[in-house]
Design an enzyme around this catalytic site. Structure first.
Site, PDB file in Angstrom:
ATOM      1  CE1 TYR A   1      32.411  82.106  -2.304  1.00 58.37           C
ATOM      2  CE2 TYR A   1      31.512  81.123  -4.300  1.00 58.37           C
ATOM      3  CZ  TYR A   1      31.391  81.453  -2.962  1.00 58.37           C
ATOM      4  OH  TYR A   1      30.257  81.142  -2.292  1.00 58.37           O
TER       5      TYR A   1
ATOM      6  NE  ARG B   1      23.072  98.132   4.292  1.00 61.96           N
ATOM      7  CZ  ARG B   1      22.624  99.187   4.964  1.00 61.96           C
ATOM      8  NH1 ARG B   1      22.331 100.301   4.366  1.00 61.96           N
ATOM      9  NH2 ARG B   1      22.449  99.126   6.264  1.00 61.96           N
TER      10      ARG B   1
ATOM     11  CG  ASP C   1      30.667  98.872  17.065  1.00 62.51           C
ATOM     12  OD1 ASP C   1      30.789  99.623  16.080  1.00 62.51           O
ATOM     13  OD2 ASP C   1      29.740  98.054  17.202  1.00 62.51           O
TER      14      ASP C   1
ATOM     15  CE  LYS D   1      25.341 102.059  11.596  1.00 61.35           C
ATOM     16  NZ  LYS D   1      26.125 100.807  11.617  1.00 61.35           N
TER      17      LYS D   1
ATOM     18  CD  GLU E   1      35.588  80.774   1.126  1.00 56.99           C
ATOM     19  OE1 GLU E   1      36.296  79.926   1.675  1.00 56.99           O
ATOM     20  OE2 GLU E   1      34.393  80.610   0.867  1.00 56.99           O
TER      21      GLU E   1
ATOM     22  CB  THR F   1      29.091 100.060   9.389  1.00 54.57           C
ATOM     23  OG1 THR F   1      28.842 101.298  10.035  1.00 54.57           O
ATOM     24  CG2 THR F   1      28.448  98.932  10.168  1.00 54.57           C
TER      25      THR F   1
END
Ligand code: DSN
Length: 480
Positions: free
Chosen positions: A66, A281, A243, A275, A68, A272
């Site tokens: 974790y 991903r 974007d 692509k 955060e 992203t």
């Protein structure tokens, strides 16, 4: 003497063996997935093939951590190695794109867009509206402040590209959260040319006075002039957000420069990483320093805990994209898309805008008497993987559609070139020209059913596989 196994073969064989000992069906599915990808002509414009190094960077102990918060400011102890990979991913991204700030945590493009929307709202709405009450930071908001903010959000406006012109769901499409957070208006394309009409956009922006103008697309086959977009945004006091999920690889590979480079014109850019950029991903946000603090609050404001194993893979893929050969790859993606467009048009196919300047083409399949759904299924039966997509003013809506979107990032990674693109154009045209619209069980016309002679589907599918044998996917990996 047999050839010794490559390091990559040993790595992936061993991984599958370890998985197989626990749940063989998962190992089988993984093996089948790579076999399918090796055999099929992958023309989905948003997909690619990540390198073995990128794939391997994801399967490890970072998955158990974790983290955060952000680099050096975590809500959990023991994050020094996560800090290393997150900082490396951000550093590579800043260097590659020339950005002032990079945030590598978003889990997807939609998450990256939500972080960006939140950052702009927090910077542009919260501060002026709430400063008088002494609130400077989102973390200091009281319940009453939140109620005030919610009312304020209701008045904020977003101007984004419409879905049927090639925009994305998150650019203000009404059923998406972006269309609910913002009072939304969209811009489209000129019906005669299919191109963005910047003067119409300027008029709309002057009338609507949006807080955010969103540029970028999922299915627009042409260049976008981000210099003009920024000029319009400045004129009406909007923040320009781009974007670039689809074309990040073309920006990284310096095919899109000058007016067409989003990073040098927009205040905030989302993407992203899987692509045309060819990474794992995931998502990412780049911004100028005025938005950096708000963007870094993405987790926990908007996102769940970061995925350190994916950030490790982002760092690897971004390091790959900084190599000179990535520029050659990006140029070849565009050259291949052009060759595919020419091959299709020469055979009589109708393309939205009459061609392409980027990595994708949009075929209007209504000229073959088909819906996008029928065309997509017929192509899949023939070993050609594409996706249906709405075209401007689509009479068949976003489900059945009248378009097929095809892109070249994946096949270019395998090394296919213009000659193969021409042959593929012929295969696509043959499938579409020999497929007929089908009927429902009761004999009524159907937008979903199609009729294609299985012999033709089989023949094309074999030809597609033969074509690909000259361009093996992961030639360095022998799974046995
Ligand atoms: N799913 C992506 C695409 O295919 O373009 C967009 O979210």
């Amino acid at each position: 003497m047999p050839e010794p196994l490559s390091t990559e073969s040993t790595a992936f064989r061993s991984a599958l063996e370890v998985i197989r000992a626990v749940e063989p069906r998962v190992a089988d599915a993984i093996g089948q997935e790579v076999a399918d990808q090796r055999e099929m002509l992958k023309l989905i414009a948003s997909e690619n093939y990540a390198s073995p190094a990128t794939l391997l960077a994801m399967g490890n102990w970072f998955s158990d951590k974790y983290a955060e918060g952000t680099v050096g400011r975590r809500f959990y102890a023991g994050c020094r190695n996560v800090d290393t990979v997150e900082a490396l991913a951000a550093e590579h991204a800043r260097e590659l794109f020339g950005a002032e700030h990079a945030y590598a945590q978003p889990h997807s493009g939609i998450d990256a867009n939500l972080v960006a929307f939140w950052a702009v709202l927090a910077q542009r709405v919260e501060a002026p509206a709430l400063q008088n009450a002494g609130v400077r930071n989102v973390n200091d908001l009281s319940e009453a402040d939140w109620a005030e903010l919610r009312r304020a959000f209701g008045n904020q406006r977003m101007l984004g590209m419409s879905l049927d012109a090639g925009g994305h769901l998150t650019h203000g499409f009404r059923p998406n959260i972006s269309g609910k957070m913002f009072d939304q208006r969209s811009y489209g394309t000129d019906p005669a040319t299919g191109l963005i009409d910047y003067e119409a956009l300027r008029v709309s922006a002057r009338e609507f006075k949006p807080l955010i103008i969103v540029a970028g697309y999922s299915a627009y086959p042409r260049l976008v002039n981000f210099r003009i977009m920024r000029e319009i945004a400045d004129e009406v006091g909007a923040t320009l957000m781009v974007d670039m999920a689809h074309f990040a690889g073309l920006v990284a590979g310096k095919v899109l420069t000058g007016d067409f480079d989003p990073v040098s014109h927009a205040q905030i850019v989302t993407t992203t990483t899987h692509k045309s950029l060819r990474g794992p991903r995931g998502g990412m946000v780049l911004c100028d320093s005025s938005l950096a603090d708000q963007v870094d609050r993405g987790c926990p404001m908007v996102l769940g805990g970061p995925l350190p194993h994916v950030m490790a893979a982002k760092a690897v893929a971004l390091a790959e994209a900084r190599r000179p050969e990535f520029r050659e790859y990006a140029q070849a993606v565009v050259d291949n898309a052009r060759a595919l467009a020419e091959g299709l048009m020469r055979r009589g196919a109708k393309l939205v805008t009459g061609g392409t300047d980027n990595h994708l083409n949009l075929i209007d399949v209504s000229s073959y008497g088909l819906t996008g759904r029928q065309a997509e299924s017929a192509l899949l039966e023939s070993g050609i993987v594409t996706n249906r997509n709405a075209i401007p003013a689509d009479p068949n809506g976003a489900w059945y559609t009248s378009g097929i979107r095809i892109g070249t990032p994946a096949l270019t990674t395998r090394g296919l070139g213009a000659t193969e693109m021409d042959e593929i154009a012929g295969l696509i045209d043959r499938v579409l020209a020999t497929t007929e619209a089908g009927t429902t069980a009761k004999g009524a016309p159907s937008k979903a059913q199609h009729i294609l002679d299985p012999k033709i589907a089989d023949e094309i599918s074999h030809r597609a596989t033969d074509l690909l044998t000259g361009f093996p996917l992961y030639p360095e990996i022998d799974l046995g």
